[in-house]
Motif scaffolding. Structure first.
Motif, PDB file in Angstrom:
ATOM      1  N   THR A  63      -0.292  -3.719 -13.091  1.00 32.71           N
ATOM      2  CA  THR A  63       0.665  -4.249 -13.051  1.00 32.71           C
ATOM      3  C   THR A  63       0.720  -5.012 -11.715  1.00 32.71           C
ATOM      4  O   THR A  63       1.509  -5.805 -11.879  1.00 32.71           O
ATOM      5  CB  THR A  63       2.000  -3.652 -13.152  1.00 32.71           C
ATOM      6  OG1 THR A  63       1.374  -2.244 -12.590  1.00 32.71           O
ATOM      7  CG2 THR A  63       2.384  -3.070 -14.560  1.00 32.71           C
ATOM      8  N   ASN A  64       0.196  -4.451 -10.253  1.00 36.72           N
ATOM      9  CA  ASN A  64       0.295  -4.601  -9.718  1.00 36.72           C
ATOM     10  C   ASN A  64      -1.432  -3.971  -8.714  1.00 36.72           C
ATOM     11  O   ASN A  64      -0.957  -3.950  -7.878  1.00 36.72           O
ATOM     12  CB  ASN A  64       1.173  -3.913  -8.495  1.00 36.72           C
ATOM     13  CG  ASN A  64       1.979  -5.327  -7.637  1.00 36.72           C
ATOM     14  OD1 ASN A  64       0.357  -5.525  -6.623  1.00 36.72           O
ATOM     15  ND2 ASN A  64       2.538  -4.609  -7.074  1.00 36.72           N
ATOM     16  N   PRO A  65      -2.406  -5.033  -9.034  1.00 36.31           N
ATOM     17  CA  PRO A  65      -3.469  -4.253  -8.329  1.00 36.31           C
ATOM     18  C   PRO A  65      -3.439  -4.360  -7.109  1.00 36.31           C
ATOM     19  O   PRO A  65      -4.171  -3.791  -5.960  1.00 36.31           O
ATOM     20  CB  PRO A  65      -4.656  -5.346  -8.981  1.00 36.31           C
ATOM     21  CG  PRO A  65      -3.939  -6.263  -9.296  1.00 36.31           C
ATOM     22  CD  PRO A  65      -2.282  -5.988  -9.853  1.00 36.31           C
ATOM     23  N   THR A  66      -2.455  -5.331  -5.913  1.00 36.19           N
ATOM     24  CA  THR A  66      -2.873  -5.527  -4.401  1.00 36.19           C
ATOM     25  C   THR A  66      -2.139  -4.712  -3.853  1.00 36.19           C
ATOM     26  O   THR A  66      -2.189  -4.223  -3.510  1.00 36.19           O
ATOM     27  CB  THR A  66      -2.203  -6.685  -4.291  1.00 36.19           C
ATOM     28  OG1 THR A  66      -2.384  -8.065  -5.118  1.00 36.19           O
ATOM     29  CG2 THR A  66      -2.156  -7.434  -3.135  1.00 36.19           C
ATOM     30  N   LEU A  67      -1.124  -4.082  -4.694  1.00 32.97           N
ATOM     31  CA  LEU A  67      -0.185  -3.122  -3.858  1.00 32.97           C
ATOM     32  C   LEU A  67      -1.269  -1.734  -4.830  1.00 32.97           C
ATOM     33  O   LEU A  67      -1.103  -0.848  -3.139  1.00 32.97           O
ATOM     34  CB  LEU A  67       0.772  -2.851  -5.265  1.00 32.97           C
ATOM     35  CG  LEU A  67       1.551  -1.977  -3.886  1.00 32.97           C
ATOM     36  CD1 LEU A  67       1.970  -2.244  -2.836  1.00 32.97           C
ATOM     37  CD2 LEU A  67       2.941  -1.676  -5.150  1.00 32.97           C
ATOM     38  N   LYS A  68      -1.355  -1.366  -5.259  1.00 34.07           N
ATOM     39  CA  LYS A  68      -2.651  -0.220  -5.281  1.00 34.07           C
ATOM     40  C   LYS A  68      -3.755  -0.117  -3.881  1.00 34.07           C
ATOM     41  O   LYS A  68      -4.028   0.745  -3.230  1.00 34.07           O
ATOM     42  CB  LYS A  68      -3.401  -0.088  -6.749  1.00 34.07           C
ATOM     43  CG  LYS A  68      -4.373   0.909  -6.735  1.00 34.07           C
ATOM     44  CD  LYS A  68      -5.227   0.320  -8.190  1.00 34.07           C
ATOM     45  CE  LYS A  68      -5.795   2.209  -8.162  1.00 34.07           C
ATOM     46  NZ  LYS A  68      -6.840   2.298  -9.907  1.00 34.07           N
ATOM     47  N   LYS A  69      -4.599  -1.554  -3.900  1.00 27.15           N
ATOM     48  CA  LYS A  69      -5.398  -2.271  -2.392  1.00 27.15           C
ATOM     49  C   LYS A  69      -4.933  -1.570  -1.657  1.00 27.15           C
ATOM     50  O   LYS A  69      -5.291  -0.275  -0.853  1.00 27.15           O
ATOM     51  CB  LYS A  69      -6.212  -3.565  -2.866  1.00 27.15           C
ATOM     52  CG  LYS A  69      -7.108  -3.587  -2.405  1.00 27.15           C
ATOM     53  CD  LYS A  69      -8.370  -2.132  -1.960  1.00 27.15           C
ATOM     54  CE  LYS A  69      -9.351  -2.963  -1.430  1.00 27.15           C
ATOM     55  NZ  LYS A  69     -10.548  -1.642  -1.885  1.00 27.15           N
ATOM     56  N   GLU A  70      -3.947  -2.196  -1.280  1.00 24.43           N
ATOM     57  CA  GLU A  70      -2.829  -1.640  -0.017  1.00 24.43           C
ATOM     58  C   GLU A  70      -2.547  -0.303   0.362  1.00 24.43           C
ATOM     59  O   GLU A  70      -2.850  -0.111   1.230  1.00 24.43           O
ATOM     60  CB  GLU A  70      -1.707  -2.793  -0.257  1.00 24.43           C
ATOM     61  CG  GLU A  70      -2.170  -4.546   0.391  1.00 24.43           C
ATOM     62  CD  GLU A  70      -0.599  -4.971   0.053  1.00 24.43           C
ATOM     63  OE1 GLU A  70       0.226  -3.684   0.084  1.00 24.43           O
ATOM     64  OE2 GLU A  70      -0.729  -5.907   0.716  1.00 24.43           O
ATOM     65  N   LEU A  71      -1.772   0.310  -0.700  1.00 30.02           N
ATOM     66  CA  LEU A  71      -1.603   1.657  -0.708  1.00 30.02           C
ATOM     67  C   LEU A  71      -3.627   2.845  -0.430  1.00 30.02           C
ATOM     68  O   LEU A  71      -3.141   3.673   0.118  1.00 30.02           O
ATOM     69  CB  LEU A  71      -1.491   2.138  -2.065  1.00 30.02           C
ATOM     70  CG  LEU A  71       0.243   1.869  -2.308  1.00 30.02           C
ATOM     71  CD1 LEU A  71       0.393   1.897  -3.414  1.00 30.02           C
ATOM     72  CD2 LEU A  71       1.355   1.918  -1.349  1.00 30.02           C
ATOM     73  N   GLN A  98      -2.594   5.003 -13.778  1.00 25.88           N
ATOM     74  CA  GLN A  98      -3.701   4.173 -14.002  1.00 25.88           C
ATOM     75  C   GLN A  98      -3.017   2.842 -14.153  1.00 25.88           C
ATOM     76  O   GLN A  98      -3.235   1.287 -14.319  1.00 25.88           O
ATOM     77  CB  GLN A  98      -4.216   4.235 -15.441  1.00 25.88           C
ATOM     78  CG  GLN A  98      -4.740   5.422 -15.242  1.00 25.88           C
ATOM     79  CD  GLN A  98      -5.933   5.004 -14.357  1.00 25.88           C
ATOM     80  OE1 GLN A  98      -6.477   3.912 -14.902  1.00 25.88           O
ATOM     81  NE2 GLN A  98      -7.311   5.666 -13.898  1.00 25.88           N
ATOM     82  N   SER A  99      -1.055   2.748 -14.607  1.00 22.72           N
ATOM     83  CA  SER A  99      -0.493   1.488 -14.763  1.00 22.72           C
ATOM     84  C   SER A  99      -0.138   0.353 -13.680  1.00 22.72           C
ATOM     85  O   SER A  99      -0.378  -0.738 -13.776  1.00 22.72           O
ATOM     86  CB  SER A  99       1.484   2.101 -15.502  1.00 22.72           C
ATOM     87  OG  SER A  99       1.952   3.066 -14.489  1.00 22.72           O
ATOM     88  N   LEU A 100       0.033   1.364 -12.346  1.00 23.27           N
ATOM     89  CA  LEU A 100      -0.434   0.032 -11.327  1.00 23.27           C
ATOM     90  C   LEU A 100      -0.810  -0.826 -10.795  1.00 23.27           C
ATOM     91  O   LEU A 100      -1.166  -1.751 -10.723  1.00 23.27           O
ATOM     92  CB  LEU A 100       0.015   1.436  -9.677  1.00 23.27           C
ATOM     93  CG  LEU A 100       0.290   1.349  -8.664  1.00 23.27           C
ATOM     94  CD1 LEU A 100       0.697   0.095  -8.375  1.00 23.27           C
ATOM     95  CD2 LEU A 100      -0.069   1.920  -7.790  1.00 23.27           C
ATOM     96  N   SER A 131       1.291  12.554  -2.373  1.00 22.81           N
ATOM     97  CA  SER A 131       2.158  11.426  -3.402  1.00 22.81           C
ATOM     98  C   SER A 131       1.700  10.044  -3.074  1.00 22.81           C
ATOM     99  O   SER A 131       1.893   9.680  -4.076  1.00 22.81           O
ATOM    100  CB  SER A 131       3.471  11.000  -2.302  1.00 22.81           C
ATOM    101  OG  SER A 131       4.503  12.272  -2.073  1.00 22.81           O
ATOM    102  N   LEU A 132       0.754   9.615  -1.853  1.00 22.64           N
ATOM    103  CA  LEU A 132       0.739   8.509  -1.887  1.00 22.64           C
ATOM    104  C   LEU A 132      -0.702   8.409  -3.062  1.00 22.64           C
ATOM    105  O   LEU A 132      -1.362   7.643  -3.691  1.00 22.64           O
ATOM    106  CB  LEU A 132       0.042   8.176  -0.898  1.00 22.64           C
ATOM    107  CG  LEU A 132       1.019   7.083   0.036  1.00 22.64           C
ATOM    108  CD1 LEU A 132       0.252   6.635   1.527  1.00 22.64           C
ATOM    109  CD2 LEU A 132       1.613   5.984   0.001  1.00 22.64           C
ATOM    110  N   SER A 133      -1.441   9.639  -2.579  1.00 26.27           N
ATOM    111  CA  SER A 133      -2.450   9.642  -3.854  1.00 26.27           C
ATOM    112  C   SER A 133      -1.663   9.596  -5.016  1.00 26.27           C
ATOM    113  O   SER A 133      -2.918   8.925  -6.396  1.00 26.27           O
ATOM    114  CB  SER A 133      -3.354  11.183  -3.770  1.00 26.27           C
ATOM    115  OG  SER A 133      -3.572  11.195  -2.058  1.00 26.27           O
ATOM    116  N   GLU A 134      -1.160  10.465  -5.737  1.00 23.64           N
ATOM    117  CA  GLU A 134      -0.209  10.459  -6.589  1.00 23.64           C
ATOM    118  C   GLU A 134       0.109   9.456  -7.425  1.00 23.64           C
ATOM    119  O   GLU A 134      -0.303   9.061  -8.557  1.00 23.64           O
ATOM    120  CB  GLU A 134       0.574  11.452  -7.107  1.00 23.64           C
ATOM    121  CG  GLU A 134       0.927  12.811  -7.018  1.00 23.64           C
ATOM    122  CD  GLU A 134       2.000  13.510  -7.143  1.00 23.64           C
ATOM    123  OE1 GLU A 134       3.095  12.562  -6.916  1.00 23.64           O
ATOM    124  OE2 GLU A 134       1.770  15.042  -7.152  1.00 23.64           O
TER     125      GLU A 134
END
Length: 411
Positions: free
Chosen positions: A31-39, A26-28, A18-21
């Motif tokens: 809109t929120n590159p910081t969250l993507k990096k944290e994930l 791409q929209s993440l 689920s995290l990988s999905e």
């Protein structure tokens, strides 16, 4: 034989998928590159944790379309325990020896050779990687050690000295032909080859479940946990000490060597197969996310690679060319059915896939290949494309056993 695919996800694997999905969205990133990096960081941290990697027994039982023999097989090989490992990091290069090129072949047939010839070839593989020089032992002592190891293998149809040679030679092929050796240190390789040779020392011809159910002294000694694997390790370490293989290692080298042996042989416990596959899937996921491009030289990655190689070599018979693979399948089938008969004789819980009245070598081989082997070797190819020929052989063997199983059903 009707084949059904089975869903085999651990709770942790469901979370990471689920995290990988989410991370792949791409929209993440927009809109929120910081969250993507944290994930991404969370996913990496989860991947380095060895807990909760196995599918639950309930999940296996709830597969409605799963045939009873496959369900019995999967229940036998499901467990959630996995050991943690650490080693140090350094590199060494080795000399080549053209005289043993034939031992680098996938699908080598050991059955046409005498014990003396097998011992000689084992010594050649060890000397290829300069074991006497590294451990500061004589060639004669190495030869005496291998002879002593031979004496600790019994005349079972499968778990015998041929199997010990086969696993060691298959490891040698992984290291050389498939290039896995370049990711390991000199000491790693020596520990891995010795572990391959000794990984089934004094095997009784019965599996861990049988020893636990009969309250065997070994099961009592090791508290029902990886009983045989712990026994093999203990005997191996005693032999290494007896032949003074460890005498000239520094303390940190000896500690690393022991850790490598313990973790690698414990990983051959089939109840740890699914956690290992899940960890392998995590590595593949990381690779696809460009978190790493190959097995790195960190101590954890090197130890994981050693566990993969030994486990792959241990079950590699199913992925060998048909003629030799069929021989091995028949041998393990015979040994398993002997255990099934002994279970009935003793009045202890019986294992369906070891009950000759309920199944056949063809059905057992097919189930093992589909539900155990193919998912593992498929993931190996994802991470190491150079091993694709192994998967090709396995898939051809599945087709052949399926044809044989169908003919048995129509009789």
């Amino acid at each position: 034989m009707l084949i059904h695919k089975v869903i085999m996800e651990s709770p942790l694997e469901s979370i990471t998928n689920s995290l990988s999905e989410l991370i792949s969205d791409q929209s993440l990133n927009a809109t929120n590159p910081t969250l993507k990096k944290e994930l991404e960081n969370i996913l990496i941290q989860i991947s380095s944790n060895n807990d909760l990697y196995g599918p639950s027994a309930n999940q296996i039982s709830n597969q409605v379309d799963l045939n009873p023999i496959a369900r019995s097989l999967l229940k036998t090989y499901s467990n959630n325990d996995l050991m943690v490992h650490k080693t140090s990091n350094h590199c060494t290069l080795f000399n080549l020896n053209k005289e043993i090129e034939h031992l680098k072949v996938w699908g080598y047939d050991p059955f046409n050779h005498s014990d003396e010839q097998l011992i000689s070839m084992l010594q050649s593989m060890f000397m290829y990687y300069q074991m006497p020089e590294k451990l500061k032992i004589s060639d004669i002592k190495l030869n005496q050690f291998i002879i002593h190891v031979r004496q600790l293998y019994h005349s079972h149809s499968y778990h015998n000295f041929y199997h010990a040679f086969d696993v060691t030679q298959t490891i040698f092929t992984y290291l050389t032909t498939f290039g896995f050796g370049k990711h390991l240190t000199h000491l790693d390789i020596i520990a891995l080859l010795l572990s391959g040779l000794c990984h089934d020392l004094n095997h009784p011809g019965y599996n861990n479940a049988f020893l636990v159910n009969t309250f065997d002294p070994l099961a009592i000694q090791y508290n029902d946990k990886s009983v045989l694997e712990n026994h093999h390790i203990q005997l191996m370490w005693t032999l290494l000490d007896q032949f003074q293989f460890l005498k000239n290692l520094k303390w940190d080298e000896k500690k690393e060597f022991r850790t490598s042996i313990i973790n690698s042989i414990i990983a051959t416990d089939m109840s740890l197969h699914f956690p290992l596959v899940t960890k392998l899937k995590q590595k593949v996921t990381e690779q696809k996310m460009n978190q790493f491009k190959y097995i790195n030289s960190t101590s954890q990655d090197r130890q994981f690679l050693m566990e993969l190689i030994l486990h792959a070599a241990d079950i590699s018979n199913i992925a060998k060319p048909w003629d030799i693979s069929k021989l091995w399948c028949e041998r393990i089938g015979h040994e398993s059915f002997l255990q099934g008969k002994k279970e009935v004789e003793l009045g202890i819980p019986t294992t369906d896939w070891m009950d000759e009245s309920k199944t056949t070598v063809a059905k057992n081989s097919l189930n093992f290949m589909i539900y155990i082997g193919e998912p593992f070797f498929s993931q190996m190819v994802e991470l190491f494309p150079q091993t694709k020929s192994c998967l090709d052989h396995l898939q051809e063997n599945i087709r052949t056993w399926n044809n044989i199983s169908n003919l048995e059903t129509t009789k």
